[in-house]
Design a protein around this motif. Structure first.
Motif, PDB file in Angstrom:
ATOM      1  N   TYR A  62      46.750  26.172  40.009  1.00 30.16           N
ATOM      2  CA  TYR A  62      48.064  26.484  40.569  1.00 30.16           C
ATOM      3  C   TYR A  62      49.108  25.660  39.829  1.00 30.16           C
ATOM      4  CZ  TYR A  62      45.744  28.911  44.341  1.00 30.16           C
ATOM      5  OH  TYR A  62      44.977  29.788  45.062  1.00 30.16           O
ATOM      6  N   ARG A 121      36.949  34.914  41.254  1.00 30.34           N
ATOM      7  CA  ARG A 121      38.415  34.829  41.077  1.00 30.34           C
ATOM      8  C   ARG A 121      38.867  35.529  39.803  1.00 30.34           C
ATOM      9  NH1 ARG A 121      42.675  30.911  42.136  1.00 30.34           N
ATOM     10  NH2 ARG A 121      44.187  30.948  40.446  1.00 30.34           N
ATOM     11  N   GLY A 124      38.276  39.284  39.609  1.00 30.98           N
ATOM     12  CA  GLY A 124      39.293  39.978  40.390  1.00 30.98           C
ATOM     13  C   GLY A 124      40.618  40.067  39.652  1.00 30.98           C
ATOM     14  N   LEU A 125      41.048  38.952  39.045  1.00 29.63           N
ATOM     15  CA  LEU A 125      42.293  38.982  38.288  1.00 29.63           C
ATOM     16  C   LEU A 125      42.200  39.945  37.115  1.00 29.63           C
ATOM     17  CD1 LEU A 125      43.288  35.193  38.201  1.00 29.63           C
ATOM     18  CD2 LEU A 125      44.443  37.039  39.423  1.00 29.63           C
ATOM     19  N   GLY A 128      42.557  43.563  38.582  1.00 28.91           N
ATOM     20  CA  GLY A 128      43.689  43.893  39.425  1.00 28.91           C
ATOM     21  C   GLY A 128      43.561  43.562  40.896  1.00 28.91           C
ATOM     22  N   VAL A 129      42.525  42.829  41.306  1.00 21.13           N
ATOM     23  CA  VAL A 129      42.410  42.399  42.705  1.00 21.13           C
ATOM     24  C   VAL A 129      43.158  41.079  42.835  1.00 21.13           C
ATOM     25  CG1 VAL A 129      40.855  41.760  44.584  1.00 21.13           C
ATOM     26  CG2 VAL A 129      40.167  43.507  42.947  1.00 21.13           C
ATOM     27  N   ARG A 130      44.227  41.048  43.610  1.00 21.73           N
ATOM     28  CA  ARG A 130      45.078  39.866  43.676  1.00 21.73           C
ATOM     29  C   ARG A 130      44.723  38.931  44.820  1.00 21.73           C
ATOM     30  NH1 ARG A 130      46.418  39.615  38.667  1.00 21.73           N
ATOM     31  NH2 ARG A 130      47.439  41.494  37.896  1.00 21.73           N
ATOM     32  N   ARG A 131      43.720  39.247  45.622  1.00 21.59           N
ATOM     33  CA  ARG A 131      43.341  38.365  46.743  1.00 21.59           C
ATOM     34  C   ARG A 131      42.438  37.257  46.208  1.00 21.59           C
ATOM     35  NH1 ARG A 131      40.535  42.544  50.459  1.00 21.59           N
ATOM     36  NH2 ARG A 131      40.109  40.704  51.741  1.00 21.59           N
ATOM     37  N   VAL A 132      42.984  36.428  45.315  1.00 21.77           N
ATOM     38  CA  VAL A 132      42.130  35.490  44.584  1.00 21.77           C
ATOM     39  C   VAL A 132      41.551  34.408  45.482  1.00 21.77           C
ATOM     40  CG1 VAL A 132      43.181  35.888  42.333  1.00 21.77           C
ATOM     41  CG2 VAL A 132      44.200  34.221  43.864  1.00 21.77           C
ATOM     42  N   GLU A 318      52.052  38.234  30.123  1.00 21.62           N
ATOM     43  CA  GLU A 318      51.827  37.365  31.280  1.00 21.62           C
ATOM     44  C   GLU A 318      52.795  36.189  31.259  1.00 21.62           C
ATOM     45  OE1 GLU A 318      48.193  34.808  33.351  1.00 21.62           O
ATOM     46  OE2 GLU A 318      47.777  36.187  31.711  1.00 21.62           O
ATOM     47  N   ARG A 322      55.735  35.322  33.993  1.00 18.53           N
ATOM     48  CA  ARG A 322      55.903  34.019  34.645  1.00 18.53           C
ATOM     49  C   ARG A 322      57.321  33.494  34.452  1.00 18.53           C
ATOM     50  NH1 ARG A 322      50.692  32.525  32.624  1.00 18.53           N
ATOM     51  NH2 ARG A 322      51.691  31.253  31.029  1.00 18.53           N
TER      52      ARG A 322
END
Length: 501
Positions: A62, A121, A124-125, A128-132, A318, A322
């Motif tokens: 993060y 994690r 998923g990223l 396209g799954v954003r519920r990391v 990306e 950001r």
């Protein structure tokens, strides 16, 4: 699963329940009225968990421009959903009692769990799954059934687990001897603990022959294959199998899959440190990736060049995304927070201060006679002064303080956990420094400015009903400061008078 084993899982005295903090976090995760302040209260009761949340907020997982210095800032930066998911994962990761267990076997389970968490994690990223946070939690806990089986069947399972050379062999032994897999046991355990439904279902479908029902569950199930790249005796075969599964289940090509492996490898030491798990050696994996890249170069150099260009473009996009997200929060001229995002941060800090009974001070600052600068030297010179002033203002403050441009030549500074006396001293020190420092050079001559400021505090002396009242109080004091002749800082509360000599 045999009736005997089912009874052992549900009735075994040695099988622990989640710790109290985990139970509280489960309750908060399922309560739609939960807010950051309530979650902070629960997490603050566990010193180790609070430290972990601070460390992950400051970790590359993060990454933030601003150093996180307290728990409130960490949870605000992570957000409510990530806070609850990560806290739940860290709590349950150590819920099962290790006493009497073979530390070597436990280390194997936790090592695989950490790899699965990161693999889920980044898979998923990648698709396209954003519920990391949910993916990391499901990956981390998908093998929790193995720990439960070690306690529910201590005479059989540790030897069974130790004899398996890979996860596929372990599953075959479990089903042949126990009549169930560790995924079945883990799902039942999570059901007993009343964990969120998505976790129970993801764990239940994480091992064959169960079939994942959606993309989220496929990422969790595939994370075990990715973990085997680090853990299996034949890493080359494990990588080929994982790549094949990633293509079949997620439509992920070779360059995208290699990016997943690279990201897992980069973040592995960070998450292992957070969970106190020894880092699996990745030297063999690096050799494997290098060898694969050499072979691909020999077979098809053009394909590699195209893939590299695609990855670079993706990285550029990306990075651009950001930067655009950051710019949406920043004032275009000065680079400090804009007024819109200030309102969000101020609401969060005010809620935290009110809930934790901590002071929050605000300084409302207005540059003196700024219109004269624009009239005499032009708006470009005025812009240069604003930029220089904002930069010098930030340099004089702590990392935990927040600077925002309110509009025109007006700025607002937030001082969390700071009473009025200290805030007043800081702003006066800043005024003294600014007055002595040229903000621009016009035709070879230095241009100096001063400012007027008003300070108000939500604290012991005065409690405000809401953010707007606090902000208005600081603005009122600023107006009084300017009416008294400018170039001064005034507090709303009466300043303590020195004792008579």
């Amino acid at each position: 699963m045999s009736p005997e084993l089912t009874a052992a899982l549900s009735l075994c005295r040695n099988l622990p329940s989640p710790p109290g903090i985990a139970i509280r976090i489960i309750e908060l995760a399922q309560d739609p009225e939960t807010d950051i302040a309530t979650a902070a209260d629960a997490i603050a009761m566990d010193v180790a968990l609070s430290a972990r949340m601070m460390r992950i907020a400051n970790s590359p997982l993060y990454a933030s421009r601003r150093r996180i210095e307290n728990l409130g800032q960490a949870l605000t930066m992570l957000g409510l959903n990530a806070t609850l998911q990560l806290a739940l994962g860290f709590s349950l990761a150590h819920a099962l009692d290790r006493e009497g267990q073979d530390p070597r076997l436990l280390e194997r389970i936790w090592r695989r769990s950490v790899l699965c968490a990161l693999a889920a994690r980044f898979l998923g990223l990648g698709c396209g799954v954003r519920r990391v946070e949910e993916l990391m939690l499901a990956g981390l806990l998908q093998d929790i059934g193995a720990l439960a089986l070690m306690q529910a069947s201590p005479d059989i399972y540790p030897a069974l687990f130790d004899s398996a050379t890979c996860n596929a062999e372990l599953l075959a032994h479990e089903r042949a001897i126990l009549g169930c897999s560790h995924a079945d046991a883990g799902a039942q355990l999570c059901e007993q603990w009343h964990l969120p439904r998505y976790l129970v279902d993801a764990i239940a479908r994480s091992e064959p022959p169960a079939e994942p029902a959606d993309l989220f569950q496929r990422c969790v199930a595939l994370s075990g294959c990715v973990a085997e790249v680090w853990l299996a005796a034949d890493a080359d075969a494990a990588r080929s199998h994982a790549l094949q599964q990633a293509y079949q289940e997620l439509g992920m090509d070779s360059p995208a899959f290699e990016l997943v492996l690279q990201r897992v490898s980069q973040m592995l030491p960070e998450l292992c440190a957070l969970l106190d798990v020894p880092v699996p050696s990745s030297a063999r994996l690096r050799f494997l990736l290098d060898h694969a890249n050499e072979l691909k170069e020999l077979r098809n150099l053009r394909e590699l060049q195209d893939a590299s260009a695609t990855r670079r473009r993706a990285d550029d996009f990306e990075l651009m995304a950001r930067r655009l997200a950051e710019q949406a929060h920043l004032d275009a001229l000065t680079g400090v927070l804009n007024r819109r995002h200030l309102e969000t941060v101020l609401e969060q800090e005010f809620a935290r201060a009110a809930h934790m009974n901590r002071p929050l001070s605000i300084a409302f600052i207005d540059l003196d006679d700024f219109k004269k600068i624009n009239d005499a030297h032009g708006h470009l010179a005025g812009d240069q002064v604003l930029q220089s002033f904002a930069s010098h203002l930030q340099e004089q403050l702590r990392n935990s303080d927040t600077v925002a441009r309110f509009g025109g030549e007006e700025f607002v500074v937030l001082f969390p956990d700071t009473d009025e006396r200290i805030a007043l001293e800081v702003v006066r020190r800043v005024l003294d420094t600014i007055a002595r420092t040229p903000m621009a050079e016009i035709e070879g001559a230095p241009l100096h400015v001063t400012f007027s400021a008003g300070v108000a505090t939500h604290g012991h002396y005065e409690r405000f009903a809401n953010v707007q009242d606090l902000l208005k109080a600081a603005d009122d004091v600023l107006y009084r400061s300017k009416s008294l002749g400018r170039n001064r800082v005034i507090a709303r509360a009466p300043e303590p008078q020195p004792a008579p000599g």
